[in-house]
Design a protein around this motif. Structure first.
Motif, mmCIF file in Angstrom:
data_model
loop_
_atom_site.group_PDB
_atom_site.id
_atom_site.type_symbol
_atom_site.label_atom_id
_atom_site.label_comp_id
_atom_site.label_asym_id
_atom_site.label_seq_id
_atom_site.Cartn_x
_atom_site.Cartn_y
_atom_site.Cartn_z
ATOM 1 N N HIS A 76 9.034 -18.962 -11.772
ATOM 2 C CA HIS A 76 10.240 -18.745 -10.978
ATOM 3 C C HIS A 76 10.012 -18.412 -9.682
ATOM 4 O O HIS A 76 10.600 -19.239 -8.665
ATOM 5 C CB HIS A 76 11.053 -17.646 -11.466
ATOM 6 N N HIS A 80 11.853 -21.236 -7.897
ATOM 7 C CA HIS A 80 13.082 -20.849 -7.840
ATOM 8 C C HIS A 80 13.348 -19.813 -6.852
ATOM 9 O O HIS A 80 14.469 -18.750 -7.030
ATOM 10 C CB HIS A 80 13.844 -20.635 -9.115
ATOM 11 N N LYS A 82 14.365 -18.748 -4.206
ATOM 12 C CA LYS A 82 15.743 -18.373 -3.489
ATOM 13 C C LYS A 82 16.806 -17.908 -4.599
ATOM 14 O O LYS A 82 17.584 -17.124 -4.445
ATOM 15 C CB LYS A 82 16.289 -19.894 -2.866
ATOM 16 N N LEU A 83 16.978 -18.545 -5.657
ATOM 17 C CA LEU A 83 18.000 -18.022 -6.879
ATOM 18 C C LEU A 83 17.381 -16.849 -7.267
ATOM 19 O O LEU A 83 18.310 -16.149 -7.914
ATOM 20 C CB LEU A 83 17.597 -18.940 -7.901
ATOM 21 N N GLU A 85 16.868 -13.987 -5.675
ATOM 22 C CA GLU A 85 17.124 -12.635 -4.908
ATOM 23 C C GLU A 85 18.359 -11.778 -5.423
ATOM 24 O O GLU A 85 18.604 -10.716 -5.083
ATOM 25 C CB GLU A 85 17.982 -13.400 -3.572
ATOM 26 N N SER A 86 18.948 -12.242 -6.789
ATOM 27 C CA SER A 86 19.944 -11.512 -7.347
ATOM 28 C C SER A 86 19.112 -11.043 -8.739
ATOM 29 O O SER A 86 19.854 -10.511 -9.603
ATOM 30 C CB SER A 86 21.117 -12.255 -7.751
ATOM 31 N N LEU A 88 16.487 -12.649 -12.068
ATOM 32 C CA LEU A 88 16.561 -13.750 -13.096
ATOM 33 C C LEU A 88 15.963 -12.904 -14.202
ATOM 34 O O LEU A 88 14.725 -12.630 -14.769
ATOM 35 C CB LEU A 88 15.692 -14.931 -13.075
ATOM 36 N N THR A 100 17.070 -24.351 -14.870
ATOM 37 C CA THR A 100 15.979 -23.344 -14.404
ATOM 38 C C THR A 100 15.151 -22.740 -15.185
ATOM 39 O O THR A 100 13.774 -22.751 -14.779
ATOM 40 C CB THR A 100 17.005 -22.238 -13.598
#
Length: 172
Positions: A76, A80, A82-83, A85-86, A88, A100
């Motif tokens: 990740h 990933h 940028k994804l 930031e919240s 995973l 993903t």
């Protein structure tokens, strides 16, 4: 990303590293790793914010699961960020219908499992369960590795598929 891109990215990360284990690799990559006793179902999670990158791990992961979860989270980080930031969450590590998660799993399989060794064992007639146990990985990760190897041109005919709900039953 396609199979070749995932393979090349994992090889690129391995080539830059002197670490022999996934925790050492995470450290070399500048990812802070934190363990917690508080996670019930969560095995691991990757989080990135303001150029600070973290992997949060369940402290009850055993010696076989720890490298798989860390390698997945490194996936990740590399694929990933940028994804993330919240956050995973990773209770669906082997989920096959989420691109993903699949990419992070394929990346992890390339970090952890040597293609030539897997192929040699298959050619010698070992079954997937035996190969997985000998290489200290979950059978689902091995199936992902073999699927990726077939996409890369290895002569493998797969009859099994990874269990997409497998990780929901894991308790650290």
């Amino acid at each position: 990303m396609n199979s070749l891109q995932l393979y090349r990215k994992a090889q690129q990360v391995k080539a830059k590293s002197e670490a022999r284990d996934m925790l050492g690799l995470a450290q070399e990559l500048g990812i802070l790793v934190e363990f917690s006793d508080d996670y019930k179902d969560l095995l691991g999670m990757y989080y990135s914010h303001w150029h600070h990158r973290f992997i949060f791990l369940n402290s009850r992961l055993d010696d076989d699961w720890l490298p798989m979860v860390v390698a997945h989270e490194i996936g990740h980080d590399q694929l990933h960020r940028k994804l993330a930031e919240s956050g995973l969450q990773e209770f669906e590590l082997f989920r096959m219908n989420n691109r993903t998660e699949y990419e992070a799993n394929a990346f992890a399989s390339h970090l952890l499992l040597d293609s030539d060794e897997v192929y040699r064992r298959v050619r010698e007639g070992e079954d997937i369960d035996t190969i997985s146990k000998c290489m200290h990985c979950n059978i689902n990760l091995m199936l992902i590795k073999m699927r990726e190897m077939a996409s890369l041109g290895y002569d493998l005919r797969l009859t099994d598929t990874a269990d997409s709900h497998f990780f929901k039953n894991i308790r650290a």
